[in-house]
Design a protein around this motif. Structure first.
Motif, short mmCIF file in Angstrom:
data_model
loop_
_atom_site.label_atom_id
_atom_site.label_comp_id
_atom_site.label_asym_id
_atom_site.label_seq_id
_atom_site.Cartn_x
_atom_site.Cartn_y
_atom_site.Cartn_z
N VAL A 75 0.87 -1.18 0.00
CA VAL A 75 0.00 0.00 0.00
C VAL A 75 0.90 1.23 0.00
CG1 VAL A 75 -1.78 1.29 1.22
CG2 VAL A 75 -1.83 -1.21 1.24
N HIS A 76 0.68 2.11 -0.97
CA HIS A 76 1.50 3.31 -1.10
C HIS A 76 0.59 4.52 -0.92
CE1 HIS A 76 4.48 5.85 -3.71
NE2 HIS A 76 4.61 6.10 -2.43
N ILE A 77 0.86 5.33 0.09
CA ILE A 77 0.05 6.51 0.39
C ILE A 77 0.89 7.74 0.08
CG2 ILE A 77 -1.26 7.74 2.16
CD1 ILE A 77 -1.31 5.07 3.73
N VAL A 78 0.32 8.64 -0.75
CA VAL A 78 1.04 9.85 -1.16
C VAL A 78 0.11 11.05 -1.00
CG1 VAL A 78 2.18 11.07 -3.04
CG2 VAL A 78 2.47 8.59 -2.82
N SER A 79 0.61 12.08 -0.35
CA SER A 79 -0.07 13.37 -0.27
C SER A 79 0.98 14.40 0.12
CB SER A 79 -1.22 13.33 0.75
OG SER A 79 -0.71 13.20 2.06
N ALA A 80 0.57 15.63 0.35
CA ALA A 80 1.53 16.65 0.75
C ALA A 80 2.21 16.24 2.05
CB ALA A 80 0.81 17.99 0.92
N GLY A 81 3.52 16.03 1.99
CA GLY A 81 4.28 15.64 3.17
C GLY A 81 4.24 14.15 3.49
N THR A 82 3.55 13.36 2.66
CA THR A 82 3.42 11.93 2.91
C THR A 82 3.89 11.13 1.71
OG1 THR A 82 1.55 12.22 4.41
CG2 THR A 82 1.81 10.04 3.42
N ASP A 83 4.76 10.18 1.95
CA ASP A 83 5.20 9.22 0.94
C ASP A 83 5.57 7.96 1.71
OD1 ASP A 83 6.24 7.73 -1.12
OD2 ASP A 83 7.55 9.31 -1.88
N LEU A 84 4.58 7.07 1.86
CA LEU A 84 4.73 5.96 2.78
C LEU A 84 4.33 4.64 2.12
CD1 LEU A 84 5.31 5.18 5.81
CD2 LEU A 84 2.83 5.33 6.15
N HIS A 85 5.18 3.65 2.25
CA HIS A 85 4.88 2.28 1.81
C HIS A 85 4.69 1.40 3.05
CE1 HIS A 85 5.79 2.35 -2.58
NE2 HIS A 85 6.59 3.35 -2.25
N LEU A 86 3.73 0.53 2.98
CA LEU A 86 3.57 -0.49 4.02
C LEU A 86 2.90 -1.71 3.40
CD1 LEU A 86 0.31 -0.19 4.84
CD2 LEU A 86 1.20 1.76 6.11
N SER A 87 3.07 -2.83 4.07
CA SER A 87 2.53 -4.09 3.54
C SER A 87 1.36 -4.56 4.39
CB SER A 87 3.61 -5.17 3.52
OG SER A 87 3.05 -6.42 3.12
N VAL A 88 0.34 -5.08 3.68
CA VAL A 88 -0.83 -5.67 4.35
C VAL A 88 -1.01 -7.13 3.90
CG1 VAL A 88 -1.99 -3.47 4.69
CG2 VAL A 88 -2.37 -4.75 2.56
N ARG A 89 0.03 -7.70 3.33
CA ARG A 89 -0.04 -9.06 2.79
C ARG A 89 -0.49 -10.06 3.86
NH1 ARG A 89 4.77 -9.39 1.76
NH2 ARG A 89 5.48 -10.68 3.48
N GLY A 90 -1.55 -10.79 3.55
CA GLY A 90 -2.03 -11.83 4.43
C GLY A 90 -2.83 -11.35 5.63
N ARG A 91 -3.04 -10.04 5.77
CA ARG A 91 -3.78 -9.52 6.91
C ARG A 91 -5.27 -9.43 6.59
NH1 ARG A 91 -0.05 -7.47 10.82
NH2 ARG A 91 1.40 -9.20 10.91
N ASN A 92 -6.09 -9.58 7.61
CA ASN A 92 -7.54 -9.50 7.46
C ASN A 92 -8.01 -8.05 7.54
OD1 ASN A 92 -7.75 -12.37 7.46
ND2 ASN A 92 -7.64 -12.35 9.70
N TRP A 93 -8.99 -7.70 6.73
CA TRP A 93 -9.59 -6.37 6.74
C TRP A 93 -10.92 -6.42 7.46
CZ3 TRP A 93 -7.63 -1.74 4.89
CH2 TRP A 93 -6.42 -1.84 4.19
N SER A 94 -11.19 -5.43 8.28
CA SER A 94 -12.46 -5.35 9.01
C SER A 94 -13.39 -4.35 8.34
CB SER A 94 -12.22 -4.91 10.46
OG SER A 94 -11.52 -5.91 11.18
N ASN A 95 -14.66 -4.72 8.30
CA ASN A 95 -15.71 -3.89 7.73
C ASN A 95 -16.41 -3.18 8.89
OD1 ASN A 95 -18.03 -2.86 6.50
ND2 ASN A 95 -18.25 -4.61 5.13
#
Length: 358
Positions: free
Chosen positions: A187-207
């Protein structure tokens, strides 16, 4: 739309915690929320439940943090832990009040660390965090009290003929988002002042469909603990421990916060990050979807749900998401993507300028 505490109470009892006969249901909140507490107590009794009231005065928590002896500040009585474990469900009512300026950030952090056993014991399937509109909440949001009451009611869809049906529609939409997110690694998040990569591989998402937070409207997971690399700027201010913190900048290396700054409240930020080892790692990545909340109100329960934002929480992860990070801290910080921001999943656009890409 006039805020109706009875309508709010029925939604909490019947939808959020699904109160059943014999359930021991904790209601905790300030005396400022008495209209909602009274309505909720009566509603639970009508459902055959056993409501347990924990009332506090508006500055009670801050008084404990400021005045308690070291023994009281740093520990819980065993009875408090056993009492919390005996609950079937819990509803905590937030009542926004002016921050108390004379509480040292370090003592507030110590108190939160001591409360961890009780906080974790409440993370059973039926718990809910909600809010009662107060004059200070309105002031902080830049609204009159009637305007704020309308804002709160609309965020919860109490202004619709069938709030439960509306939350069902949100649940279905978010399920579609999760179908895509579940396939992602980077997951790559980009905005003013933000440039961040992180991994969510194999993790569960909550609704998050308001069963646990009312209002809600987000999907979230726990990033891999050592995966965050880059910088993140959080442009929406938050209240933490009764203190305003704004303009937060964090630098991550292999998952850990290695640099931290804030335009206001930097002492609070640094104290929180020093609470324990897990406080410097991420416990949550959340994506806000509630189109009914479009302006910040200086309250994280609402602001993290704003459609077109993402939030990252340092500290405690939810086990249901596969996260393993543990901490007495769980602090959500919000990044607004509605003006030039984007989220990509393994290089493919997922959200651009706050809008989901189909």
């Amino acid at each position: 739309m006039t805020y109706d505490p009875v309508r709010h109470a029925v939604l909490l009892a019947d939808y959020c915690v699904t109160a059943r006969p014999g359930d021991r249901v904790l209601i905790s909140g300030s005396t400022l929320a008495l209209p909602l507490i009274e309505a909720l107590h009566r509603t639970l009794l009508e459902r055959g439940a056993r409501p347990v009231l924990r009332l506090s005065y508006p500055t009670q928590q801050e008084d404990v943090q400021r005045l308690a002896s070291d023994d009281v500040l740093d520990s819980l009585h065993p009875v408090e832990i056993e009492d919390a474990r005996a609950l079937d469900a819990s509803i905590r009512i937030l009542t926004p009040t002016p921050p108390v300026a004379d509480v040292p950030a370090s003592r507030a952090a110590r108190w939160r660390a001591a409360q961890a056993p009780v906080a974790l014991s409440r993370l059973h399937p039926r718990w809910n965090l909600t809010l009662y509109p107060t004059p200070f909440g309105a002031e902080a949001a830049g609204m009159t009290l009637p305007e704020y009451e309308t804002f709160v009611a609309r965020a919860m869809f109490l202004d619709t003929p069938d709030p439960v049906q509306k939350w069902g529609e949100i649940r279905d939409f978010q399920a579609g988002l999760i179908t895509r997110l579940a396939l992602a690694d980077d997951v790559h998040i980009v905005s003013a002042g933000t440039d961040l990569h992180l991994s969510v591989r194999g993790r569960n998402w909550s609704n998050s469909d308001a069963k646990r937070n009312m209002p809600s409207g987000e999907v979230f997971t726990a990033p891999l603990e050592r995966s965050a690399n880059g910088v993140a700027h959080f442009d929406l201010p938050t209240l933490y421990g009764g203190r305003v913190v704004r303009g937060i900048d964090l630098t991550f290396k292999d998952g850990e916060v290695v640099e931290a700054r804030a335009e206001e409240g930097e002492d609070v930020l640094r104290a929180a990050l020093e609470t324990d080892e897990g406080a410097r790692f991420l416990g949550e990545l959340g994506i806000g979807t509630n189109a009914g909340i479009q302006q910040p109100s200086m309250n994280i329960l609402f602001d993290e749900k704003i459609g077109g934002t993402v939030h990252l929480a340092v500290g405690q992860a939810y086990a249901e998401n596969g996260g393993t990070n543990t901490s007495a801290v769980h602090w959500d910080m919000i990044c607004d993507l509605r003006k030039g921001g984007r989220v990509t999943l393994d290089g493919e656009p997922f959200q651009v300028d706050g809008h989901f890409v189909s």
